[in-house]
Design a protein around this motif. Structure first.
Motif: not given
Length: 345
Positions: A190, A193, A207, A209-210, A212
């Motif tokens: 976390s 974030d 995959t 994270p969006p 990156a």
């Protein structure tokens, strides 16, 4: 890290089932991390905010990720943009009689640590080592710096920061997603974030994270350790098989890079921040020796004559460069001029 520690770290990235037995200890570790962060956020522990922008580069995992090459790239990039950057480091592996320690050409690696010595040599910019990050930051201000870079500074919360960059190794990723000692994470996932940018070093085996960003460590040149002579990547400056040493966070990455360059290497992995002796570099033959820049600062005067350093440079993607330009523009309008900043220190 010891041999046992390396085996544990490999298991943590691999997600071995036996690590589940350590989850009660992980819960205690997470609680300690959460309480520490809350103490700084609430003001119970002091946070010193520099009068100039501060960018910290770190990671949430144990083991090498490529953060120091990114720090070197950022420092050179900022200097090219007209800033006067300074680099702040804990100086792991070094021990000085006094702090803050502002490196010069004669500062021994035993005093400052291998990564600060490497960064000072690569950038030619001010580098300060101090376990007390705010005190070290003030020394950089005295040296005339108008923007500060914290190498491995993510968890050093006593120093306020304007931007947080986290580097993740593309091949190993975030391991099993667990915190110490049940996994390789220094902080819970976390934490990502709340950072400003996530940078993936190398082709990801997971995959991302969006949002990156991508980064590659690109070989730049060969450098002979003894006299500093630089040679192009091709043709190779040596013939036949070589011995390759790597005392970094993730030695296999270096050995894979050598293979990509067509080097037939006999690998010799050492613990991160290993203190080399002459005996470590004797392999019973006269084959050339190759190493990383981080190893090179500790092998001067120890390595045989035919020793070569593979210089690598971080290359962030265009999206990261554009994002950074926007953030720097915003920061430049939010802070006083360098002279005013030093006056308020």
């Amino acid at each position: 890290m010891t041999g046992l520690g390396e085996r544990w770290l490999t298991a943590a990235y691999r997600g071995d089932a036996w690590l589940a037995a350590l989850r009660p200890l992980e819960a205690l570790y997470r609680l300690a991390v959460r309480r520490r962060a809350a103490a700084y956020a609430s003001g119970r522990k002091a946070v010193w905010q520099a009068p100039v922008p501060v960018i910290v580069v770190g990671n949430v995992t144990l083991g090498g990720t490529g953060k120091s090459p990114l720090v070197a790239w950022l420092a050179r990039h900022l200097a090219e943009q007209g800033w006067s950057p300074g680099i702040l480091s804990r100086g792991y592996g070094g021990r000085s009689e006094h702090y803050p320690l502002l490196l010069d050409a004669s500062t021994p690696v035993t005093a400052c640590g291998d990564e600060p010595r490497m960064l000072a040599d690569q950038t030619g910019l001010p580098v300060v080592v101090d376990p007390d990050r705010p005190r070290g930051a003030r020394r950089l201000l005295e040296a005339g710096c108008d923007i500060l870079l914290g190498d491995d500074g993510l968890q050093h919360l006593a120093l306020g920061r304007d931007l947080e960059l986290v580097v993740v190794d593309g091949r190993r990723g975030l391991g099993n997603g667990r915190c110490l000692p049940a996994g390789p994470l220094r902080e819970p996932l976390s934490r990502l974030d709340r950072v400003d940018a996530l940078v993936i070093n190398g082709t990801p085996a997971f995959t991302p994270p969006p949002g990156a960003h991508a980064m590659a460590l690109e070989p730049a040149a060969w450098r002979r350790l003894g006299d500093g002579q630089r040679r192009p990547l091709s043709p190779l400056p040596f013939e036949g098989a070589v011995h390759a040493i790597a005392g970094i966070g993730h030695p296999p990455r270096f050995f894979a890079t050598l293979a990509d360059q067509g080097v037939e290497a006999i690998p010799h992995a050492f613990a991160d921040h290993h203190h080399y002796t002459a005996d470590d570099l004797v392999f019973g033959d006269d084959r050339p020796l190759v190493m990383t820049a981080k190893d090179a600062v500790k092998c001067r005067g120890l390595a045989p004559d035919e020793s070569w350093v593979l210089e690598v440079e971080a290359q962030p993607d265009a999206a990261f460069r554009a994002w950074l330009a926007q953030r720097l523009d915003a920061l430049s309008s939010s802070y006083p001029t360098p002279g005013e900043a030093r006056a308020t220190n």
